[in-house]
Design an enzyme around this catalytic site. Structure first.
Site, PDB file in Angstrom:
ATOM      1  N   HIS A 200       0.858  -1.191   0.000  1.00  0.00           N
ATOM      2  CA  HIS A 200       0.000   0.000   0.000  1.00  0.00           C
ATOM      3  C   HIS A 200       0.892   1.238   0.000  1.00  0.00           C
ATOM      4  CE1 HIS A 200      -2.920   2.991   1.619  1.00  0.00           C
ATOM      5  NE2 HIS A 200      -3.793   2.279   0.927  1.00  0.00           N
TER       6      HIS A 200
ATOM      7  N   ASP B  35     -10.412  -2.524   2.324  1.00  0.00           N
ATOM      8  CA  ASP B  35     -10.052  -1.281   1.647  1.00  0.00           C
ATOM      9  C   ASP B  35     -10.817  -1.140   0.331  1.00  0.00           C
ATOM     10  OD1 ASP B  35      -8.757   1.115   1.314  1.00  0.00           O
ATOM     11  OD2 ASP B  35      -6.940   0.245   0.475  1.00  0.00           O
TER      12      ASP B  35
END
Length: 497
Positions: free
Chosen positions: A158, A325
């Site tokens: 990420h 997410d």
């Protein structure tokens, strides 16, 4: 199954050092209540003859009489007087006036808080992110971990296009789930008012702490990370929320995925590519969206973890950050005027209600709330299975468009925002040094158990147990108090029990 109650130990207590004239009625009552009111309740519930033994844990402060503890001394003398009044009764009542303990108790906790040396045993955790739990006073706990931008996939997969390694907002959600697991709690539960105060960037390694504080209907959750600025080292706040249990009976009914899909006629191209990928470099675990559709102000997507993500679940991940997410952020295109020229980041969650274990395959039903514009938007999201059974409800999830292009504008941490433990702020006074020395020579757990057994064999209604010279402590407490520096009224205790 365990038989009747034959013995009770009354060990409640609270101390609040201050001159009597500086206290109000509520402060005095707070000191008296645990011992006095607590004993009155026990006397009502267990009248004479209903128990074999009642032990009342009093304190040697009754003979040392430290300054600033007149209410605490009175509360303990009440226990002593009660024990004396019950001499010859059917229930054996004994007041044990304990001295300073070395490993636990109020004095040890006071020294630990002042010096930064924790007296509680640190527990090792076998969780994906969290590593340690230190039980704290009054039910609060402190959990710790060291995040590694290269080792921890929740970080290494990420990144921004600028190369910034940022813990996703759903990483904080996973941390909260692991906190509850460490405390022995599972679904259903809720995260309420989850606010992100600043991005958690990790360049290399970074230590984090989660402080838990008991509240009336749950736990206060405060995530912080190590920081340093202008020679000041400590913790900077990252996120905060409230954790609370849910009533299983309030679990919502099933949703109807086929009906929602029928309303959402616009099928998005496959393989799905999140518009956020113009600004973020996702790793393979984030490749989870298998099908996605848009309708009028709503969207529905089917998501599934790959083999790596499924292994993560097998290894103890509760709410998979990659799956969560995309499940919460895939529908950013519903925002009117959204162009994808800037990164949008999570700001807050009104509530996340977890009703069951999140599996590897889920359906995400996203609804855009009113008031969205080119700078911010709010969503309500339901995560369910193919059969419509609801696993999670997400209410009032807010995302905001970041001003800069290509990533987060990470402002340097200001020294004023760094929380430093009180222990680092000033050297110990002479009174505090004496207290620390007394605690170091205090009663150990083994010594206390052995001394209590010997004392009870004497058949007395009142005992004094101390590893220190009580006459010497009395003489020490009688000495004039040293003046404290600085303006304003101050007070220092010579002894705490």
């Amino acid at each position: 199954e365990r038989g009747a109650v034959t013995g009770v130990i009354h060990a409640a207590g609270h101390v609040d050092d201050a001159p009597l004239l500086a206290k109000d009625v509520a402060q005095v009552q707070a000191v008296l209540a645990p011992k006095v009111a607590g004993l009155r309740v026990l006397d009502t519930v267990f009248p004479d003859g209903s128990l074999d033994l009642m032990l009342l844990f009093s304190s040697t402060s009754t003979i040392i009489t430290p300054a600033g503890q007149v209410d605490y001394v009175a509360a303990n003398e009440y226990l002593n007087a009660f024990a004396q009044s019950r001499r010859g009764g059917k229930t054996k009542v004994c007041a044990v006036n304990w001295g300073v303990w070395a490993e636990t108790g109020m004095a040890a906790e006071a020294v630990a808080a002042r010096t930064g040396v924790e007296d509680s045993e640190t527990l090792q955790l076998d969780l994906p992110l969290l590593r340690e739990l230190t039980p704290g006073p009054e039910g609060g706990d402190l959990l710790r971990a060291e995040l590694d931008g290269a080792r921890d996939w929740v970080l290494s997969e990420h990144k921004t296009r600028r190369g910034q390694i940022i813990l996703p907002g759903t990483g904080t959600v996973e941390l909260a789930a692991e906190v509850l697991a460490a405390k022995g709690f599972g679904a259903p539960y809720a995260l309420r008012d989850l606010m992100f105060l600043r991005p958690l960037d990790v360049a290399g390694r970074r230590k984090i702490e989660i402080a838990l504080t008991p509240e009336a209907d749950g736990l206060r959750f405060e995530l912080s990370a190590e920081a340093q600025a202008e020679g000041r080292r400590g913790q900077v706040a990252i996120a905060e929320a409230q954790l609370a249990p849910l009533d299983p009976a309030e679990r919502p009914g099933r949703v109807d995925p086929p009906a929602i899909e029928k309303r959402c006629a616009e099928i998005l191209p496959q393989p799905f590519r999140s518009p956020q990928m113009a600004h973020l470099e996702f790793g393979p675990r984030w490749d989870v969206v298998r099908e996605a559709r848009f309708g009028a102000g709503e969207g529905i997507a089917r998501l599934a973890l790959g083999s790596q993500g499924q292994r993560d679940l097998d290894e103890g991940v509760r709410l998979h950050p990659a799956l969560m997410d995309l499940a919460t952020g895939w529908a950013i295109g519903l925002v009117p005027g959204y162009q994808g020229t800037h990164l949008w980041a999570p700001m807050s969650y009104g509530a996340i209600r977890i009703w069951g274990k999140l599996p590897a395959e889920i359906i995400s039903w996203v609804r855009l709330r009113e008031g969205a514009d080119r700078d911010s938007a709010r969503f309500d999201i339901t995560l369910c299975g193919a059969d419509g059974a609801v696993y999670a409800e997400i209410e009032d999830f807010q995302m905001r468009r970041l001003a800069g292009e290509g990533g987060f504008a990470l402002a340097p941490v200001a020294a004023r925002d760094i929380r430093v433990a009180d222990a680092a702020q000033a050297p110990l006074s002479r009174a505090e040094e004496r207290l620390a020395q007394n605690v170091a020579r205090g009663i150990t757990a083994k010594e206390g158990a052995e001394a209590l057994a010997r004392g009870l064999s004497l058949g007395r209604s009142q005992l004094f147990i101390s590893s220190l010279d009580l006459p010497a402590l009395c003489a020490e407490a009688a000495q004039p108090q040293e003046a404290a520096g600085g303006a304003g009224q101050s007070f220092e205790r010579p002894e705490l029990d």
